[in-house]
Motif scaffolding. Structure first.
Motif, PDB file in Angstrom:
ATOM      1  N   LYS A   1      25.313  34.712  13.073  1.00 53.78           N
ATOM      2  CA  LYS A   1      25.122  35.294  11.773  1.00 53.78           C
ATOM      3  C   LYS A   1      23.701  34.644  11.229  1.00 53.78           C
ATOM      4  O   LYS A   1      22.857  35.205  10.675  1.00 53.78           O
ATOM      5  CB  LYS A   1      26.107  34.873  10.874  1.00 53.78           C
ATOM      6  CG  LYS A   1      25.872  35.272   9.186  1.00 53.78           C
ATOM      7  CD  LYS A   1      26.917  34.363   8.421  1.00 53.78           C
ATOM      8  CE  LYS A   1      26.516  34.728   6.990  1.00 53.78           C
ATOM      9  NZ  LYS A   1      27.313  34.085   5.755  1.00 53.78           N
TER      10      LYS A   1
ATOM     11  N   ASP B   1      31.491  38.344   3.989  1.00 52.91           N
ATOM     12  CA  ASP B   1      31.445  38.444   5.402  1.00 52.91           C
ATOM     13  C   ASP B   1      32.866  39.223   6.198  1.00 52.91           C
ATOM     14  O   ASP B   1      32.139  40.077   7.073  1.00 52.91           O
ATOM     15  CB  ASP B   1      31.454  37.059   6.149  1.00 52.91           C
ATOM     16  CG  ASP B   1      30.217  36.225   5.966  1.00 52.91           C
ATOM     17  OD1 ASP B   1      29.024  37.069   5.583  1.00 52.91           O
ATOM     18  OD2 ASP B   1      30.146  35.074   6.269  1.00 52.91           O
TER      19      ASP B   1
ATOM     20  N   LYS C   1      18.865  26.976 -10.969  1.00 49.05           N
ATOM     21  CA  LYS C   1      19.718  25.873 -10.155  1.00 49.05           C
ATOM     22  C   LYS C   1      18.798  24.670  -9.706  1.00 49.05           C
ATOM     23  O   LYS C   1      18.917  23.743  -9.716  1.00 49.05           O
ATOM     24  CB  LYS C   1      20.314  26.750  -9.204  1.00 49.05           C
ATOM     25  CG  LYS C   1      21.594  27.326  -9.471  1.00 49.05           C
ATOM     26  CD  LYS C   1      22.470  27.705  -8.365  1.00 49.05           C
ATOM     27  CE  LYS C   1      22.286  29.233  -8.166  1.00 49.05           C
ATOM     28  NZ  LYS C   1      23.235  29.518  -7.158  1.00 49.05           N
TER      29      LYS C   1
ATOM     30  N   THR D   1      23.630  22.850  -4.510  1.00 51.99           N
ATOM     31  CA  THR D   1      24.842  24.076  -4.450  1.00 51.99           C
ATOM     32  C   THR D   1      26.152  23.186  -4.399  1.00 51.99           C
ATOM     33  O   THR D   1      26.372  22.020  -3.916  1.00 51.99           O
ATOM     34  CB  THR D   1      24.768  24.790  -2.993  1.00 51.99           C
ATOM     35  OG1 THR D   1      25.576  25.878  -2.972  1.00 51.99           O
ATOM     36  CG2 THR D   1      24.947  23.885  -1.828  1.00 51.99           C
ATOM     37  N   THR D   2      27.033  23.903  -5.072  1.00 52.19           N
ATOM     38  CA  THR D   2      28.738  23.582  -4.979  1.00 52.19           C
ATOM     39  C   THR D   2      29.337  24.257  -4.138  1.00 52.19           C
ATOM     40  O   THR D   2      30.465  24.110  -3.771  1.00 52.19           O
ATOM     41  CB  THR D   2      29.142  23.845  -6.427  1.00 52.19           C
ATOM     42  OG1 THR D   2      28.947  25.158  -6.701  1.00 52.19           O
ATOM     43  CG2 THR D   2      28.507  22.886  -7.464  1.00 52.19           C
ATOM     44  N   ASN D   3      28.778  25.092  -3.236  1.00 52.07           N
ATOM     45  CA  ASN D   3      29.341  25.991  -2.293  1.00 52.07           C
ATOM     46  C   ASN D   3      29.440  25.238  -0.983  1.00 52.07           C
ATOM     47  O   ASN D   3      27.966  25.441  -0.247  1.00 52.07           O
ATOM     48  CB  ASN D   3      28.583  27.329  -2.260  1.00 52.07           C
ATOM     49  CG  ASN D   3      29.197  28.538  -1.219  1.00 52.07           C
ATOM     50  OD1 ASN D   3      29.899  28.116  -0.191  1.00 52.07           O
ATOM     51  ND2 ASN D   3      29.551  29.783  -1.496  1.00 52.07           N
TER      52      ASN D   3
ATOM     53  N   LYS E   1      27.384  27.399   1.866  1.00 50.03           N
ATOM     54  CA  LYS E   1      26.209  27.524   2.037  1.00 50.03           C
ATOM     55  C   LYS E   1      25.594  26.340   2.303  1.00 50.03           C
ATOM     56  O   LYS E   1      24.752  26.191   3.201  1.00 50.03           O
ATOM     57  CB  LYS E   1      25.789  27.517   0.502  1.00 50.03           C
ATOM     58  CG  LYS E   1      25.434  28.936  -0.060  1.00 50.03           C
ATOM     59  CD  LYS E   1      24.777  29.092  -1.379  1.00 50.03           C
ATOM     60  CE  LYS E   1      24.965  30.260  -2.080  1.00 50.03           C
ATOM     61  NZ  LYS E   1      24.337  29.993  -3.790  1.00 50.03           N
TER      62      LYS E   1
ATOM     63  N   HIS F   1      20.500  36.929   5.525  1.00 50.03           N
ATOM     64  CA  HIS F   1      19.553  36.869   4.483  1.00 50.03           C
ATOM     65  C   HIS F   1      19.117  35.586   4.555  1.00 50.03           C
ATOM     66  O   HIS F   1      17.944  35.306   4.245  1.00 50.03           O
ATOM     67  CB  HIS F   1      20.330  37.386   3.288  1.00 50.03           C
ATOM     68  CG  HIS F   1      21.744  36.722   3.125  1.00 50.03           C
ATOM     69  ND1 HIS F   1      22.576  36.881   3.975  1.00 50.03           N
ATOM     70  CD2 HIS F   1      22.320  36.155   1.852  1.00 50.03           C
ATOM     71  CE1 HIS F   1      23.604  36.122   3.572  1.00 50.03           C
ATOM     72  NE2 HIS F   1      23.713  35.884   2.428  1.00 50.03           N
ATOM     73  N   ARG F   2      20.142  34.580   4.565  1.00 44.71           N
ATOM     74  CA  ARG F   2      19.637  33.032   4.342  1.00 44.71           C
ATOM     75  C   ARG F   2      19.015  32.525   5.482  1.00 44.71           C
ATOM     76  O   ARG F   2      18.138  31.716   5.412  1.00 44.71           O
ATOM     77  CB  ARG F   2      21.153  32.248   4.100  1.00 44.71           C
ATOM     78  CG  ARG F   2      21.070  30.919   3.856  1.00 44.71           C
ATOM     79  CD  ARG F   2      22.400  30.246   3.421  1.00 44.71           C
ATOM     80  NE  ARG F   2      22.787  30.795   2.087  1.00 44.71           N
ATOM     81  CZ  ARG F   2      23.776  31.603   2.019  1.00 44.71           C
ATOM     82  NH1 ARG F   2      24.484  32.052   3.185  1.00 44.71           N
ATOM     83  NH2 ARG F   2      24.117  32.338   0.998  1.00 44.71           N
TER      84      ARG F   2
ATOM     85  N   GLU G   1      24.791  30.179 -14.541  1.00 44.91           N
ATOM     86  CA  GLU G   1      23.984  31.046 -13.960  1.00 44.91           C
ATOM     87  C   GLU G   1      24.037  32.469 -14.642  1.00 44.91           C
ATOM     88  O   GLU G   1      24.864  33.248 -14.319  1.00 44.91           O
ATOM     89  CB  GLU G   1      24.558  31.553 -12.235  1.00 44.91           C
ATOM     90  CG  GLU G   1      24.532  29.912 -11.645  1.00 44.91           C
ATOM     91  CD  GLU G   1      25.058  30.282 -10.197  1.00 44.91           C
ATOM     92  OE1 GLU G   1      24.718  31.642  -9.788  1.00 44.91           O
ATOM     93  OE2 GLU G   1      25.709  29.543  -9.701  1.00 44.91           O
TER      94      GLU G   1
HETATM   95  P1  ITT Z   1      26.223  27.697  -5.988  1.00 42.86           P
HETATM   96  O1  ITT Z   1      25.754  28.483  -7.204  1.00 42.86           O
HETATM   97  O2  ITT Z   1      26.812  26.486  -6.399  1.00 42.86           O
HETATM   98  O3  ITT Z   1      24.950  27.451  -5.051  1.00 42.86           O
HETATM   99  P2  ITT Z   1      27.988  30.189  -5.493  1.00 42.86           P
HETATM  100  O4  ITT Z   1      28.900  30.343  -4.434  1.00 42.86           O
HETATM  101  O5  ITT Z   1      28.401  30.101  -6.929  1.00 42.86           O
HETATM  102  O6  ITT Z   1      27.348  28.489  -5.348  1.00 42.86           O
HETATM  103  P3  ITT Z   1      26.141  32.062  -5.785  1.00 42.86           P
HETATM  104  O7  ITT Z   1      25.937  32.117  -7.346  1.00 42.86           O
HETATM  105  O8  ITT Z   1      24.711  32.267  -5.149  1.00 42.86           O
HETATM  106  O9  ITT Z   1      26.698  30.910  -5.238  1.00 42.86           O
HETATM  107  O10 ITT Z   1      27.012  33.126  -5.387  1.00 42.86           O
HETATM  108  C1  ITT Z   1      26.910  33.703  -3.922  1.00 42.86           C
HETATM  109  C2  ITT Z   1      28.121  34.657  -3.469  1.00 42.86           C
HETATM  110  O11 ITT Z   1      27.671  35.899  -2.864  1.00 42.86           O
HETATM  111  C3  ITT Z   1      28.934  33.829  -2.859  1.00 42.86           C
HETATM  112  O12 ITT Z   1      30.047  33.368  -3.407  1.00 42.86           O
HETATM  113  C4  ITT Z   1      29.558  34.933  -1.839  1.00 42.86           C
HETATM  114  O13 ITT Z   1      30.553  35.564  -2.565  1.00 42.86           O
HETATM  115  C5  ITT Z   1      28.414  35.991  -1.553  1.00 42.86           C
HETATM  116  N1  ITT Z   1      27.530  35.475  -0.643  1.00 42.86           N
HETATM  117  C6  ITT Z   1      26.194  35.059  -0.559  1.00 42.86           C
HETATM  118  N2  ITT Z   1      25.997  34.648   0.845  1.00 42.86           N
HETATM  119  C7  ITT Z   1      26.853  35.152   1.540  1.00 42.86           C
HETATM  120  C8  ITT Z   1      27.041  35.143   2.828  1.00 42.86           C
HETATM  121  O14 ITT Z   1      26.155  34.813   3.711  1.00 42.86           O
HETATM  122  N3  ITT Z   1      27.993  35.547   3.467  1.00 42.86           N
HETATM  123  C9  ITT Z   1      29.097  36.263   2.312  1.00 42.86           C
HETATM  124  N4  ITT Z   1      29.130  36.099   1.246  1.00 42.86           N
HETATM  125  C10 ITT Z   1      27.931  35.746   0.536  1.00 42.86           C
END
Ligand code: ITT
Length: 222
Positions: A174, A154, A54, A8-10, A13, A179-180, A42
């Protein structure tokens, strides 16, 4: 102990994975423990497709098993949107605030505020086989942004049992219901099974060095 790289780049997360998997007996490394990897596009139609893409492409590139999460928000009145486009709902490089504001604007006149967060987690080995885990969390879309914790949607996601948004809840609260959190709980419960599965798959696959030229040509086709 087995090692998995979290694809992940997030950063948020990554933080949630680390918080939830604290006592997990599989070692989770982050992408920053390795060199840069090519961008993964993606373009899947479902969370399952993107999570697998991924995890598998990262595993192929690095030559070790990888774990990835594809997640997002599905709003009932918007027929499941933003769904797989959650991260880029307002535009390609949208900020969390811009995505929330677009959602609030599209929901301004809407009575049905029901929504759910969805998370699909894929664990893949370089040769392709994968395990999939899912979690969902129901809530309501607020009329305005509330709270400063968390990330993404959120601040506009009202969790009824808490009587507040996820951005007003603590990360512990949370993670317990999200979900996570739910998908990762299943993974924790199956840690031994996953470890045996990884041994088996890694034993079956030929240990070949990843061909990085293939990736430099941007050929990510399966
Ligand atoms: P990676 O693909 O690198 O993991 P990303 O942010 O692009 O990072 P996603 O493609 O899975 O990840 O997009 C997830 C988006 O959905 C994220 O950017 C949020 O906008 C939303 N999201 C997912 N989980 C969330 C959470 O727990 N709380 C709030 N928003 C969430």
């Amino acid at each position: 102990m087995k090692t998995l790289v979290l694809a992940t780049t997030n950063k948020n997360k990554l933080r949630e994975f680390k918080e939830i998997l604290q006592d997990f007996d599989i070692d989770i490394k982050s992408l920053s423990d390795f060199g840069p990897i090519p961008e993964i596009i993606e373009d899947g139609a479902t969370f399952d497709d993107n999570a697998y893409k991924k995890a598998h492409q990262t595993a192929r590139f690095l030559g070790i098993p990888a774990i990835a999460d594809d997640s997002g928000l599905e709003v009932e009145a918007l027929e499941g949107a933003p769904g797989v486009y959650s991260a880029r709902y307002a535009s390609e490089n949208a900020t969390d605030e811009e995505n929330c504001d677009k959602l609030l604007k599209n929901m301004a006149e809407v009575k049905n505020r029901k929504a759910k967060f969805v998370c699909v987690i894929s664990i893949a080995v370089p040769s392709g086989p994968a395990l999939t885990y899912k979690g969902e969390c129901p809530g309501l879309i607020t009329k305005e942004r509330c709270g400063a914790n968390g990330f993404g949607y959120d601040p506009v996601f009202f969790y009824e049992e808490f009587g507040k948004t996820f951005a007003e809840a603590s990360s512990e609260q949370k993670n317990n219901v999200s979900h996570r959190g739910k998908a990762l709980k299943e993974i924790k419960d199956e840690a031994n099974k996953i470890s045996v599965w990884l041994d088996q798959k890694l034993y079956e696959e030929k240990p070949e060095k990843p061909d990085h030229n293939e990736f430099m040509q941007n050929d990510w086709s399966e």
